[in-house]
Design an enzyme around this catalytic site. Structure first.
Site, PDB file in Angstrom:
ATOM      1  N   ASP A   1       7.338   9.951 -16.628  1.00 14.98           N
ATOM      2  CA  ASP A   1       6.472   8.792 -16.461  1.00 14.98           C
ATOM      3  C   ASP A   1       7.094   7.639 -17.218  1.00 14.98           C
ATOM      4  O   ASP A   1       7.128   7.625 -18.457  1.00 14.98           O
ATOM      5  CB  ASP A   1       5.055   9.035 -16.972  1.00 14.98           C
ATOM      6  CG  ASP A   1       4.143   7.867 -16.587  1.00 14.98           C
ATOM      7  OD1 ASP A   1       4.643   6.909 -15.971  1.00 14.98           O
ATOM      8  OD2 ASP A   1       2.947   7.921 -16.889  1.00 14.98           O
TER       9      ASP A   1
HETATM   10  C1  BGC Z   1       2.021   5.014 -15.386  1.00 14.23           C
HETATM   11  C2  BGC Z   1       2.241   5.834 -14.136  1.00 14.23           C
HETATM   12  C3  BGC Z   1       2.935   5.006 -13.095  1.00 14.23           C
HETATM   13  C4  BGC Z   1       4.229   4.460 -13.688  1.00 14.23           C
HETATM   14  C5  BGC Z   1       5.040   3.646 -12.711  1.00 14.23           C
HETATM   15  C6  BGC Z   1       3.275   4.295 -15.857  1.00 14.23           C
HETATM   16  O1  BGC Z   1       3.021   3.389 -16.864  1.00 14.23           O
HETATM   17  O2  BGC Z   1       1.551   5.869 -16.397  1.00 14.23           O
HETATM   18  O3  BGC Z   1       1.027   6.340 -13.660  1.00 14.23           O
HETATM   19  O4  BGC Z   1       3.179   5.798 -11.962  1.00 14.23           O
HETATM   20  O5  BGC Z   1       3.916   3.628 -14.795  1.00 14.23           O
HETATM   21  O6  BGC Z   1       4.449   2.445 -12.426  1.00 14.23           O
END
Ligand code: BGC
Length: 730
Positions: A270
């Site tokens: 993530d």
């Molecule tokens: C979030 C994710 C998301 C990713 C990409 C992160 O900050 O926790 O859920 O998919 O960003 O945007």
């Protein structure tokens, strides 16, 4: 695929180590020329030439949160025509609750208790997103959430494992359809693995402090259901579990995900959660972070670039076996192959699609998600002749309709409440006043609201949270209504007119006072593009509310986390003046509105829960039934819920657990008999060794309208006959 490579395996044989590592490196769409990144605005944007060179050199597997014909075509053309092997890029994005058309937020959709509705909205979102060049979504979120302070409750399906599992699986089916080769389908990513929703104190990114059995019984099943539905990818979570950050957690990423569940897709971090293992205090250096994450089972790193920087060196010095890199790369290449990208790298791009079916679905979905919590003296639906004062910060505003993750939706095209009411009733029946801002008074706001209220027959009060108050990094310690809104509501109570409150929110709020002063209370969450029309449909009775709460609403925020499937205590709450039981001295320990609760315009009368056998054999099933009658003379959609309690087990089990649910239509003054079937596998739970066990003995079972209602029937699951293995694992 280039003709000379007939399979990902053959392609792999021709790749250099740098090209392999490139397939494990994903970057934000940081080549945009203007405007901040909507998700992570602090991102520094790269010069396009720099990224073009990376693509040409095969150093990038794909990009996320960029889209559109020009963007996708430009980058993809470089990848397939100018890179040595012509491997196509994959374009991913957070398509969480719609793309151009915003559908209700996931928590709202869970309130419909209709997983198939989410399948349909996911399918529609995929159609729109693929038309804009996307291949891959970072959804569904499958994080169980028991703490309303957590901002990402809005992205969850609430507090229950079964509801969360069914919605996660339905969304995967909706996004992916029968085949990923269909250019109108997106590959799904189940996230955030694992237990991200267990963030301590509801604080986003905080440690997930939970027992292994709670993890297995409650938090893991939704992720697993998504994987069993075929999700192509998994995203690891930011938090630690048992002291090991999920992104570097071998137990999660390898033992559970691959060895126990047989997951064959790839795992992506993530954002920079791989690099963040340093800040967690697990890894001392980026190189060590890469070693720990990669060997734990993390295939792809998002945004940090650490794999590109360190994997080649770790292979060169023998720390990481090249065969492990090959496995990870193969998973990624197979996903690209499954998506049909080698045959058609521009799959899906087609801006000529018809947006109308999505809007129709958005309105239908929004109507089915609202939850009616109170309706004194049939205050709703409103009479056709009623003159309405639509009051509150959400009465006519446009920026808070779509919800936290509608980053690609056009706010201007969403229908606000005023527009919806006008379309339903015309201008003569309506006066609109904000009364206050979302979290501040407005000069003269209350006076204007009072004048409007006096001129009308009924007050429709649109209160709640702004879009910025729930979502990622939007945890709140105070989950009450902003004070300015409460003051407005109190002032309006003095005008003796019925108050219909519409509560916009991404989480359960603490609203005892608001509930008291409202004649009707309708939770409208963030319902998306068709908010105004859908709410008007419900308020004017063209449709009836049929949603139920997927999370308990507390009376007081000191009760949080509060959830129905709590473990039994040796001293359950007894009414005062009894002391020394599980009560607070200052607040009733029950929720204000329990899990599963919600009203319609009709009324359901539940008969007794009945079982077809007092005892069942080890391999048999029991049929549980109940007759439900509509008594108000209005057709009703009822969410019928089946709960079970294991009376005595080898470890403490929850007060109740939801085992099945079904939304059924009950004709006005009609009766329906609902039956559910339960077998041994439905009664299984995690044992302390990490496996799963069913134990014979007595079970209580309820068919009920919510988690706190009903009188149980009982049945006994008999021990297996001597010929079967005792305590057979399920
Ligand atoms: C979030 C994710 C998301 C990713 C990409 C992160 O900050 O926790 O859920 O998919 O960003 O945007």
């Amino acid at each position: 695929m280039h003709k000379e490579f007939d399979s990902p395996k053959r392609l792999l044989e021709c790749m250099t180590l740098d090209e392999k590592v490139g397939q494990l490196s994903l970057y934000s769409a940081d080549v945009k020329l203007a405007g901040p990144d909507p998700v992570n605005p602090t991102l520094s944007f790269q010069a396009p030439e720099h990224r073009f060179a990376d693509i040409r050199a095969g150093r990038v597997t794909g990009f996320f949160n960029g889209h559109g014909d020009a963007f996708v075509r430009t980058l993809q053309r470089i990848a397939v025509e100018e890179s040595r092997l012509g491997i196509p890029l994959i374009f991913g994005a957070d398509v969480i609750h719609g793309f151009h058309t915003a559908f209700p937020v996931p928590l709202a959709e869970a309130a419909s208790f209709e997983p198939d509705l989410s399948r349909k909205t996911a399918e529609a979102a995929a159609r729109e997103a693929t038309a804009h060049g996307l291949h891959w979504t970072f959804a569904p979120g499958a994080d169980l959430c028991r703490d309303a302070r957590w901002g990402r409750a809005v992205e969850s399906a609430g507090e229950d494992a079964l509801v969360s599992a069914r919605f996660a699986a339905a969304r995967v089916r909706g996004f992916q359809g029968e085949s990923l080769a269909d250019p109108q389908r997106l590959m799904a990513t189940v996230k955030h693995f694992a237990a991200y929703g267990a963030a301590e104190a509801g604080l986003d990114y905080n440690t997930a402090e939970l027992s292994r059995t709670t993890l297995i019984d409650h938090y893991l099943p939704p992720y697993r259901a998504a994987i069993e539905a075929g999700a192509g990818a998994v995203m690891s979570a930011f938090n630690d579990v048992d002291g090991v950050p999920a992104t570097a957690n071998r137990v999660l990423l390898t033992e559970i995900l691959r060895e126990q569940w047989g997951f064959e897709g790839f795992v992506v971090s993530d954002f920079e959660s791989d690099l963040e293992t340093i800040v967690h205090g697990l890894a001392a250096t980026p190189r060590e972070a890469v070693r720990l994450c990669f060997t734990a089972g993390l295939d792809m790193c998002m945004q940090s670039g650490t794999y590109a920087a360190h994997l080649p060196g770790l292979v060169a010095d023998g720390t990481i076996d090249i065969r492990r890199i090959d496995h990870a790369v193969l998973r990624v290449l197979r996903a690209k192959q499954a998506l049909g990208l080698f045959e058609n790298p521009y799959r899906g791009l087609d801006l000529s699609y018809d947006p109308v079916p999505s809007r129709t679905l958005a309105r239908e979905a929004a109507r089915r998600c609202a939850v009616l919590l109170k309706n004194t003296h049939g205050a709703l639906p409103l009479k056709p002749s009623a003159r309405i004062a639509l009051i509150g910060p959400f009465a006519r505003e446009q920026q808070n309709l779509n919800g936290a993750w509608a980053i690609f939706a056009a706010n201007a095209e969403s229908v606000n409440l005023e527009q919806g009411f006008l379309a339903a009733r015309g201008a003569d029946a309506l006066v609109v006043e904000p009364g206050c801002a979302i979290d501040a008074p407005l000069d003269g706001g209350i006076d204007a609201a009072l004048a409007a209220a006096r001129s009308a027959d009924v007050i429709v009060l649109a209160l709640g949270e702004g879009q910025h108050m729930s979502g990622e990094s939007r945890s709140r310690a105070d989950i009450g209504l902003p004070e300015a809104q409460l003051q407005l509501a109190r002032a309006l109570r003095n005008v003796s007119k019925p108050i219909i409150t519409l509560l916009r929110t991404g989480r359960p709020l603490v609203i005892p006072e608001l509930a008291d002063l409202s004649d009707a209370l309708l939770v409208t969450w963030f319902l998306g593009s068709e908010t105004g029309h859908a709410v008007a449909d419900l308020v004017f009775g063209h449709a009836a509310p049929s949603g139920r709460l997927p999370m308990s609403f507390p009376r007081h925020q000191g009760q949080v986390p509060i959830y129905y499937a709590r473990k039994r205590t040796g001293r359950p709450a007894a009414p005062p003046p009894a002391m020394f039981t599980a009560r607070y001295i200052d607040v009733d320990p029950t929720p204000l509105y329990p899990f599963g609760f919600g009203l319609g315009y009709g009324r359901a009368d539940y008969g007794a829960t009945e079982v077809d056998a007092a005892g069942i054999g080890w391999n048999d099933t029991v049929t549980v039934s109940c007759s439900i009658t509509e008594t108000a003379g209005v057709e009703l959609e009822e969410v019928v819920q089946l709960y079970v309690r294991d009376v005595a087990a080898s470890r403490v089990r929850p007060v109740r657990e939801l085992k099945d649910f079904r939304k059924v239509l009950i004709p006005a003054r009609g009766s329906v008999t609902i039956t559910f079937t339960l077998g041994r596998t439905d009664l299984a739970f995690a044992d302390l060794a990490g496996g799963s066990v069913t134990e014979p003995g007595e079970f209580q079972v309820w068919i009920a309208p919510h988690a706190e209602a009903g009188t149980p029937a009982t049945f006994v699951l008999k021990a297996p006959l001597p010929s079967s293995a005792t305590e057979e694992a399920t």
